[in-house]
Design a protein around this motif. Structure first.
Motif, short mmCIF file in Angstrom:
data_model
loop_
_atom_site.label_atom_id
_atom_site.label_comp_id
_atom_site.label_asym_id
_atom_site.label_seq_id
_atom_site.Cartn_x
_atom_site.Cartn_y
_atom_site.Cartn_z
N VAL A 1 42.25 -19.09 -21.33
CA VAL A 1 43.14 -18.67 -20.25
C VAL A 1 42.70 -17.34 -19.67
CG1 VAL A 1 45.52 -18.01 -19.69
CG2 VAL A 1 45.08 -19.92 -21.25
N GLY A 2 42.70 -17.24 -18.34
CA GLY A 2 42.38 -15.96 -17.70
C GLY A 2 41.90 -16.13 -16.28
N PHE A 3 41.21 -15.10 -15.81
CA PHE A 3 40.59 -15.10 -14.49
C PHE A 3 39.09 -15.28 -14.67
CE2 PHE A 3 44.31 -12.26 -14.00
CZ PHE A 3 44.98 -12.95 -13.01
N PHE B 1 28.55 -14.63 -14.53
CA PHE B 1 30.01 -14.74 -14.47
C PHE B 1 30.65 -13.60 -15.24
CE2 PHE B 1 29.29 -16.60 -18.62
CZ PHE B 1 30.41 -16.23 -19.35
N THR B 2 31.90 -13.34 -14.90
CA THR B 2 32.75 -12.47 -15.69
C THR B 2 34.09 -13.16 -15.83
OG1 THR B 2 33.43 -11.25 -13.72
CG2 THR B 2 31.66 -10.28 -15.03
N MET B 3 34.72 -12.95 -16.98
CA MET B 3 36.06 -13.49 -17.23
C MET B 3 36.92 -12.39 -17.80
SD MET B 3 35.37 -17.26 -18.79
CE MET B 3 34.32 -18.43 -17.94
N PHE B 4 38.20 -12.44 -17.41
CA PHE B 4 39.17 -11.46 -17.85
C PHE B 4 40.42 -12.18 -18.32
CE2 PHE B 4 36.38 -9.46 -14.89
CZ PHE B 4 36.17 -8.19 -15.39
N LYS C 1 37.17 -10.24 -21.02
CA LYS C 1 37.09 -11.36 -21.95
C LYS C 1 35.64 -11.63 -22.33
CE LYS C 1 39.58 -15.28 -22.45
NZ LYS C 1 40.67 -15.97 -22.07
N MET C 2 34.81 -11.90 -21.32
CA MET C 2 33.40 -12.16 -21.57
C MET C 2 32.62 -12.14 -20.27
SD MET C 2 33.25 -16.28 -22.32
CE MET C 2 34.86 -16.56 -22.99
N PRO D 1 42.57 -21.55 -7.28
CA PRO D 1 42.04 -20.35 -6.63
C PRO D 1 43.01 -19.17 -6.74
CG PRO D 1 41.78 -22.24 -5.20
CD PRO D 1 42.65 -22.67 -6.33
N THR D 2 42.45 -17.99 -6.80
CA THR D 2 43.26 -16.78 -6.85
C THR D 2 42.69 -15.74 -5.89
OG1 THR D 2 44.21 -15.06 -8.26
CG2 THR D 2 41.97 -15.78 -8.79
N LYS D 3 43.55 -14.92 -5.38
CA LYS D 3 43.12 -13.76 -4.56
C LYS D 3 43.04 -12.52 -5.43
CE LYS D 3 43.20 -15.89 -0.55
NZ LYS D 3 41.99 -16.30 0.08
N HIS D 4 43.29 -12.69 -6.73
CA HIS D 4 43.25 -11.57 -7.68
C HIS D 4 41.87 -10.93 -7.66
CE1 HIS D 4 43.14 -9.62 -11.67
NE2 HIS D 4 44.43 -9.46 -11.46
N ALA D 5 41.83 -9.67 -7.35
CA ALA D 5 40.55 -8.96 -7.29
C ALA D 5 39.93 -8.87 -8.68
CB ALA D 5 40.74 -7.56 -6.71
N GLU D 6 38.63 -9.00 -8.74
CA GLU D 6 37.94 -8.89 -10.02
C GLU D 6 38.11 -7.48 -10.56
OE1 GLU D 6 33.51 -9.48 -12.00
OE2 GLU D 6 33.84 -10.01 -9.90
N PRO D 7 38.66 -7.35 -11.77
CA PRO D 7 38.83 -6.01 -12.35
C PRO D 7 37.47 -5.35 -12.59
CG PRO D 7 40.16 -7.63 -13.51
CD PRO D 7 39.23 -8.39 -12.60
N LYS D 8 37.46 -4.05 -12.56
CA LYS D 8 36.25 -3.29 -12.89
C LYS D 8 36.11 -3.26 -14.39
CE LYS D 8 35.70 -2.32 -8.60
NZ LYS D 8 35.12 -3.38 -7.85
N LYS D 9 34.90 -3.41 -14.86
CA LYS D 9 34.66 -3.44 -16.31
C LYS D 9 34.89 -2.08 -16.92
CE LYS D 9 31.19 -6.99 -15.92
NZ LYS D 9 29.84 -7.35 -16.19
#
Length: 160
Positions: free
Chosen positions: A69-71, A80-83, A90-91, A152-160
């Motif tokens: 579960v996540g973005f 890829f990035t996952m949060f 996340k990874m 789909p999401t409009k959630h902005a990718e968080p900064k690492k």
């Protein structure tokens, strides 16, 4: 009478011209068909549901699905990035989708680029409106599975 013929001819010509120019190709060009990989990378994804092999909804905190579960942000360059849903990392790593769109592979890596694990999942739906893949708690038993559903999401990718 001569003037009436001229006026009529001009009007007929004007009407015909209007039809001719307004009837030129009204069709938009065919939309470009995306490959499965382009489709996955064209959208940022959020896990919004999960279903078990009986088609029943499974809460996203259930132990069988919580780790999925996540973005997710799949980039066109194959990374890829996952949060998690709280924006904690996340990874990250590399990804690919088979040419036929039936499987997605992720290669998770640590900060130094060392491979942590590789996961291949079956894709059950891949459109720009939904991305669903199937996981099996026991790889030897294909009768028990969970479908992880993303939209789909409009959630902005968080900064690492």
């Amino acid at each position: 009478m001569k003037n009436l013929k001229k006026v009529t001819a001009v009007l007929v010509l004007a009407v015909c011209s209007a039809f001719f120019f307004s009837c030129k190709k009204d069709k938009d060009p065919e939309p470009k068909s995306l490959t499965p990989g382009e489709t996955l990378a064209s959208v940022s994804w959020e896990t919004t549901n999960a279903k078990n092999n009986k088609g029943e909804n499974v809460v996203l905190t259930d132990a069988n699905v919580v780790n999925f579960v996540g973005f997710a942000y799949f980039k066109a360059d194959g990374t890829f990035t996952m949060f998690n849903l709280d924006d904690s990392p996340k990874m990250h790593g590399d990804w690919s989708v088979s040419a036929d769109g039936k499987t997605r592979t992720i290669v998770a890596k640590d900060a130094e680029g060392k491979v942590l694990f590789t996961r291949v999942v079956d894709i059950t739906v891949l459109t720009q409106q939904e991305f669903t893949y199937r996981i099996y708690p026991n790889s030897n038993d294909k009768t028990v599975f969970f479908d992880i559903i993303h939209t789909p999401t409009k959630h902005a990718e968080p900064k690492k």
